[in-house]
Design an enzyme around this catalytic site. Structure first.
Site, PDB file in Angstrom:
ATOM      1  N   CYS A  99       0.869  -1.181   0.000  1.00  0.00           N
ATOM      2  CA  CYS A  99       0.000   0.000   0.000  1.00  0.00           C
ATOM      3  C   CYS A  99       0.897   1.220   0.000  1.00  0.00           C
ATOM      4  O   CYS A  99       1.384   1.650   1.050  1.00  0.00           O
ATOM      5  CB  CYS A  99      -0.939   0.023   1.193  1.00  0.00           C
ATOM      6  SG  CYS A  99      -2.153   1.379   1.080  1.00  0.00           S
ATOM      7  N   CYS A 217       0.046   3.731  -7.509  1.00  0.00           N
ATOM      8  CA  CYS A 217      -0.950   3.138  -6.611  1.00  0.00           C
ATOM      9  C   CYS A 217      -1.034   1.654  -6.921  1.00  0.00           C
ATOM     10  O   CYS A 217      -1.169   1.273  -8.095  1.00  0.00           O
ATOM     11  CB  CYS A 217      -2.312   3.795  -6.820  1.00  0.00           C
ATOM     12  SG  CYS A 217      -3.657   3.023  -5.893  1.00  0.00           S
TER      13      CYS A 217
END
Length: 276
Positions: A99, A217
């Site tokens: 993440c 991302c």
């Protein structure tokens, strides 16, 4: 009733089991709403296995996070060590904290502390493993490539994109342009169509850039577009997922041999544009 005696042969595991030759186990710590990292990384490693014969399996732990905002990101960070301990029970060879923005939200160079914390949790659980993070992998890979200027695409709201920009620039890499797709719901990020990325990349102000970060991302799907954009723009293209894959292979001591995912993972030297 039959009596059982706990003999050494029947005792619970106290030392890691020996590693299996020709097989590497990869642990992933992902947000609970992530739907992309566990599809793109296995596909990349499937291609690696097809080229080399070495096999890879994936083992995940999930930390709660539904919306991409600072509060939920910081709450997820607090769960990373517990996730690392849980994953290490599978005796994985490497752990990736998947993440990017959760780490970057903690401030400059936060990936170093996050990776150390995860490695410590795995080691204290009796199963030490090499550790990387998507945040650390992205900046270290750009640095290793010798990239000084990039243009990038993110799915985040503009304040989070600005935070990512500042984090990358804090690592000595100038961000010439950054597109924010402004999708706050993490499940919706995972449903974005990667076929739209070539046009988004064309619209980036990439003159003077030495590389394109097509997805800053791990949740925004991008793999089908990486090679297309690299071929069209003539610039190296990386993503949070391809950089993470590169670092996992690196810590395992495996040379990248992945086709159709950009020059970074092809095994050939990455060529930066000249005359900039």
């Amino acid at each position: 009733m039959e009596n059982y005696v706990n003999t050494p042969d029947m005792a619970c595991e106290t030392v890691p089991a020996p590693k299996q030759a020709g097989l590497s186990r990869i642990g992933l710590i992902v947000p609970s709403s992530n739907t992309t990292m566990e599809t793109e990384l296995p596909e990349l490693f499937r291609r690696q296995a097809e080229a080399t014969g070495h096999k890879y399996t994936f083992h995940s732990a999930r930390a709660g996070m539904k919306n991409v905002n600072r509060e939920e990101l910081l709450a997820m960070v607090a769960k990373a060590a517990d996730c690392a301990a849980a994953i290490s029970d599978a005796n994985v060879d490497a752990i990736a904290y998947a993440c990017l923005v959760a780490v970057m939200a903690q401030g400059p160079n936060a990936h170093t502390g996050s990776e150390e914390s995860i490695a410590q949790a795995a080691a204290e659980n009796g199963h030490p493993a090499a550790v990387t993070s998507s945040a650390g992998a992205l900046v270290r890979t750009l640095q290793e490539m010798g990239v000084r200027k990039i243009a990038m695409v993110t799915p985040y709201m503009k304040p989070l994109t600005q935070m990512v920009r500042e984090y990358i620039e804090g690592a000595g890499i100038e961000v010439l342009d950054a597109v924010s797709l402004e999708v706050a719901d993490n499940l919706a990020v995972g449903r974005l169509d990667p076929q739209n990325l070539p046009q988004i990349a064309r619209d980036l102000q990439h003159e003077g850039a030495e590389a394109i970060v097509l997805s800053a991302c791990v949740q925004m799907p991008s793999l089908p577009a990486v090679q297309l954009v690299e071929d069209e723009l003539g610039l190296p293209v990386i993503t949070a997922a391809t950089a993470t894959t590169y670092e996992i292979l690196k810590v395992l001591g495996h040379k990248p041999s992945i086709s159709g995912a950009g020059s970074l993972l092809s095994g050939a030297p990455v060529k930066l544009p000249t005359g900039i």
